[in-house]
Design an enzyme around this catalytic site. Structure first.
Site, PDB file in Angstrom:
ATOM      1  CG  HIS A 241     -12.625  32.779  46.383  1.00 17.75           C
ATOM      2  ND1 HIS A 241     -12.217  32.173  47.550  1.00 17.75           N
ATOM      3  CD2 HIS A 241     -13.922  33.125  46.577  1.00 17.75           C
ATOM      4  CE1 HIS A 241     -13.233  32.150  48.403  1.00 17.75           C
ATOM      5  NE2 HIS A 241     -14.272  32.724  47.840  1.00 17.75           N
TER       6      HIS A 241
HETATM    7  C1  BDR Z   1     -14.831  29.455  44.243  1.00 15.20           C
HETATM    8  O1  BDR Z   1     -16.198  29.148  44.070  1.00 15.20           O
HETATM    9  C2  BDR Z   1     -16.857  30.152  43.364  1.00 15.20           C
HETATM   10  O2  BDR Z   1     -18.031  30.519  44.006  1.00 15.20           O
HETATM   11  C3  BDR Z   1     -15.881  31.295  43.202  1.00 15.20           C
HETATM   12  O3  BDR Z   1     -16.040  31.901  41.921  1.00 15.20           O
HETATM   13  C4  BDR Z   1     -14.538  30.640  43.348  1.00 15.20           C
HETATM   14  O4  BDR Z   1     -14.049  30.178  42.102  1.00 15.20           O
HETATM   15  C5  BDR Z   1     -14.548  29.678  45.717  1.00 15.20           C
HETATM   16  O5  BDR Z   1     -14.849  28.528  46.450  1.00 15.20           O
END
Ligand code: BDR
Ligand code: CA
Length: 311
Positions: A241
């Site tokens: 992400h």
């Molecule tokens: C986001 O949530 C976190 O777990 C990850 O680092 C990312 O920023 C994805 O939903």
């Protein structure tokens, strides 16, 4: 031109890769890193951010601890994805570099005050608590922000922590609401795009083949957090992400999206933290965000491997 950025983060393996990408890239100048409570509590995110700076050979980067809880709700964490430490996978030594004195929110305020209007890009990779608190406390800094490029939200993918909400927005929807109403240019790396940035076996192998410490760490972090998403989605790998935020600053053409209205649901228990994006333009609500939905995944991973290889 080099962009001045502040990374606001809750590492997290994918946050860690984003930080490495930024520190390996001359297109951005990291003014500082502010940690926020999110994937794991603040003490751990502030520690993990320093572990990552040291891995990048950059113990000079200023790392601050920010807010330890969301504006109104109790903190929700994600150890089920990232492990107990937030950076589970390879065993990493405790950082030697110090945490800076002072609060992360004060760092954001003071740094923006010292810069000309329209010149600093904020890169939030976690819940938006630090950024919203800074905007509320010092409204004069808002005009200093050139752009907010954040990871959060979803439209077609809807949610990952609840059926309706993405984790970063869900954890602090009131903070997200403040940021989305700030009036500054916002670019949103939603789950719609990050779910296309998948760590397939050959992509992870490319990190490992770098034969460097950073390359090996990225491969091992990925190995760890992949297990959760592969099981959940039946996918070939896990979404990387947060690096999408930094990759966008370096190579914006890798991404495609729409300029739309995005509002944050804060009132409903059922859909709290939902990013209500007017993707189809069915309202007259003013457009406030570039909402990303697609990326050139091959180009994205080529960039990542090339840059991580420089560390
Ligand atoms: C986001 O949530 C976190 O777990 C990850 O680092 C990312 O920023 C994805 O939903
Ligand atoms: Ca994150």
């Amino acid at each position: 031109m080099t962009r001045k950025i502040i990374i606001d983060t809750d590492p997290g393996q994918d946050d860690a890769v984003a930080i490495l990408l930024a520190l390996a890239s001359p297109e951005v100048q990291v003014l500082g890193i502010t940690a926020v409570a999110g994937n794991v509590p603040l003490e751990l995110t502030a520690k993990n951010a320093r572990i990552v700076c040291e891995l990048a050979g950059r113990p000079d980067v200023k790392v601050f601890a920010g807010c330890d809880r969301p504006l109104r709700h109790a903190l929700v964490t994600a150890e089920h994805v990232h492990g107990k430490t937030g950076l589970d996978g390879p065993v990493m030594p405790d950082p030697m570099m110090p945490l800076q004195d002072g609060h992360g929110v004060d760092f954001i305020i003071e740094t923006l005050r010292a810069e000309p209007a329209d010149t600093v890009t904020l890169c939030p990779l976690g819940p938006l608590t630090n950024i919203a608190t800074a905007f509320e406390r010092a409204p004069d800094i808002v005009e200093k922000v050139q752009e907010i490029v954040l990871m959060g939200g979803a439209y077609f993918q809807v949610g990952n922590i609840t059926p309706a909400a993405e984790f970063n927005i869900y954890v602090d929807p009131e903070a997200a609401d403040i940021v989305f109403k700030s009036g500054r240019p916002i670019t949103v790396m939603s789950l719609d795009v990050t779910h296309k940035a998948l760590t397939t076996a050959p992509r992870v192998q490319a990190f490992r083949d770098l034969g460097t410490k950073a390359g090996t760490m990225v491969a091992e972090w990925t190995d760890f957090f992949e297990r959760f998403d592969k099981e959940k989605y039946g996918s070939a790998g896990a979404p990387l992400h947060d690096p999408c935020v930094i990759a966008y600053l370096i190579a914006p053409d890798l991404f495609k999206g729409r300029y739309v209205n995005v509002e944050i649901e804060t009132l409903s228990d059922l859909t709290r933290g939902m990013t209500v994006a007017d993707w189809w333009g069915v309202t007259n609500r003013p457009r406030n965000a570039m909402f990303m939905g697609d990326l050139d995944a091959e180009g994205f991973f080529e960039l990542l491997v090339q840059r991580i290889g420089r560390l």
